[in-house]
Design a protein around this motif. Structure first.
Motif, mmCIF file in Angstrom:
data_model
loop_
_atom_site.group_PDB
_atom_site.id
_atom_site.type_symbol
_atom_site.label_atom_id
_atom_site.label_comp_id
_atom_site.label_asym_id
_atom_site.label_seq_id
_atom_site.Cartn_x
_atom_site.Cartn_y
_atom_site.Cartn_z
ATOM 1 N N THR A 65 0.840 -1.197 0.000
ATOM 2 C CA THR A 65 0.000 0.000 0.000
ATOM 3 C C THR A 65 0.879 1.253 0.000
ATOM 4 O O THR A 65 1.917 1.295 0.649
ATOM 5 N N SER A 68 -3.887 4.507 2.212
ATOM 6 C CA SER A 68 -4.426 3.836 3.390
ATOM 7 C C SER A 68 -5.167 2.542 3.042
ATOM 8 O O SER A 68 -5.628 1.857 3.919
ATOM 9 N N THR A 69 -5.283 2.219 1.781
ATOM 10 C CA THR A 69 -5.944 0.967 1.427
ATOM 11 C C THR A 69 -5.020 0.121 0.563
ATOM 12 O O THR A 69 -4.119 0.636 -0.079
ATOM 13 N N LEU A 144 -4.668 11.163 5.718
ATOM 14 C CA LEU A 144 -4.166 10.143 6.645
ATOM 15 C C LEU A 144 -4.210 10.658 8.081
ATOM 16 O O LEU A 144 -3.752 11.760 8.364
ATOM 17 N N SER A 145 -4.772 9.843 8.959
ATOM 18 C CA SER A 145 -4.733 10.184 10.387
ATOM 19 C C SER A 145 -3.335 9.863 10.912
ATOM 20 O O SER A 145 -2.549 9.180 10.238
ATOM 21 N N ARG A 147 -2.590 7.795 13.117
ATOM 22 C CA ARG A 147 -2.499 6.338 13.240
ATOM 23 C C ARG A 147 -2.212 5.689 11.893
ATOM 24 O O ARG A 147 -1.401 4.765 11.790
ATOM 25 N N GLU A 148 -2.896 6.187 10.862
ATOM 26 C CA GLU A 148 -2.682 5.633 9.516
ATOM 27 C C GLU A 148 -1.263 5.926 9.032
ATOM 28 O O GLU A 148 -0.608 5.077 8.434
ATOM 29 N N LYS A 151 1.169 3.734 10.753
ATOM 30 C CA LYS A 151 1.037 2.385 10.200
ATOM 31 C C LYS A 151 1.790 2.298 8.870
ATOM 32 O O LYS A 151 2.471 1.314 8.590
ATOM 33 N N ARG A 152 1.695 3.358 8.079
ATOM 34 C CA ARG A 152 2.376 3.368 6.776
ATOM 35 C C ARG A 152 3.897 3.382 6.970
ATOM 36 O O ARG A 152 4.633 2.647 6.314
#
Lengths: 208, 208
Positions: A65, A68-69, A144-145, A147-148, A151-152
């Motif tokens: 990714t 975010s998806t 993107l938050s 958190r996102e 995560k990335r």
């Protein structure tokens, strides 16, 4: 023998900017995505495919990714083709090392070019610092938050760690495998590059 | 606020020489064994006892070997006295940080002085490089074999690792806890110090 500087870097640590600035200051060639382009040309594969394989390993069959998806799988794994990509990368890295002084970002160049005795730099930072640096570069329409984004960052660094382990058998970012590890937290990359260029020029040439 | 540089170092990596040269070049005060002397004066304990406790922890009761054989125990553990030594060290480190710009080698100063935002350097090298550096400094009448010397290097580094873990709860030499980690393998400390001094001056002051 040419002077080679390799830069390993955590995502969001400013390693790419540091490499670019350092090459400008030193008058060295700079290679990063150019290597993917050269492999694609030589292998007649799409740049995006080469990029995906280099990010995800020989058995890669879906793109990582970049938002975010997750995108749907686009290709089946083709280990023979994918192995060829790694062989082409090694070949190209060696050609570049023989061509001129250069800075190479990523690509396990520290390991692949070990016989050229590169100055091996690793650039890292705390998660808070990496988040802040990513935010600075983020397009305005990004949604993107925190958190996102975190995560990335973790996903990209995991891919780099796995890739480094696959290519070298060594742990990624272990200081024993580098000459200089730089924490860029709270540091201006521009100021760092200037002083680092002086240090690179003053450091004894590690080459035999 | 004064500029503080802390140097953690593996035994035989040239960290002490680097700290001394760096302080000379920058015109900073330099502290290493001076801290042990100050604690001894303040606590009215022998320097050798203070040194032994700082090397071996609060429950220390025998001196670590400094040659190829172990000396017999000389004191019973006195945790209250020993804890006082650590408290005195913290107090003295803070006094020094308030007095002037300085370079402090060892003593977990990176952690003790965290509120002063020191530039935290860690110096390391491969075992082969550390052995070679120790050999250069070895007295002519020394009879340590390679194996004995390597054992000594490992013992000193183990004591430093344990001490750092005891004082900070953190792993010693983990790059996340430093701003700059420098591999001194094959490097002239004199040349390194000169270029590092330029980098220190150019790096943004990390202090608030």
């Amino acid at each position: 023998m040419n002077r080679i500087i390799t830069i390993g870097r955590e995502f969001g640590s400013g390693g790419r900017e540091l490499g670019k600035r350092l090459s400008d200051l030193l008058g060295f060639a700079y290679y990063d995505h150019e290597i993917v382009r050269a492999i694609a040309e030589r292998s007649e594969l799409a740049e995006s495919y080469v990029d995906m394989v280099l990010e995800n390993g020989v058995n890669a069959y879906y793109p990582i990714t970049v938002a975010s998806t997750f995108a749907a799988p686009i290709v089946a794994p083709v280990p023979a083709v994918n192995s060829g990509i790694y062989a082409a990368q090694t070949e190209i890295l060696r050609e570049l090392a023989q061509r001129s002084d250069c800075v190479i970002v990523g690509r396990c160049a520290d390991h692949v070019l070990a016989e050229y005795h590169p100055l091996r730099i690793f650039v890292y930072a705390s998660m808070a610092s990496k988040l802040a640096r990513c935010r600075e570069r983020e397009p305005e329409d990004s949604r993107l938050s925190d958190r996102e984004l975190e995560k990335r960052i973790r996903a990209v660094d995991k891919a780099r760690r796995d890739y480094y382990r696959f290519c070298t058998g060594e742990p990624w970012g272990d200081k024993a495998n580098y000459d200089l590890c730089i924490n860029t937290g709270g540091v201006s990359i521009k100021a760092l590059a200037a002083s680092l260029a002086a240090l690179v020029q003053a450091m004894p040439n590690k080459q035999p």
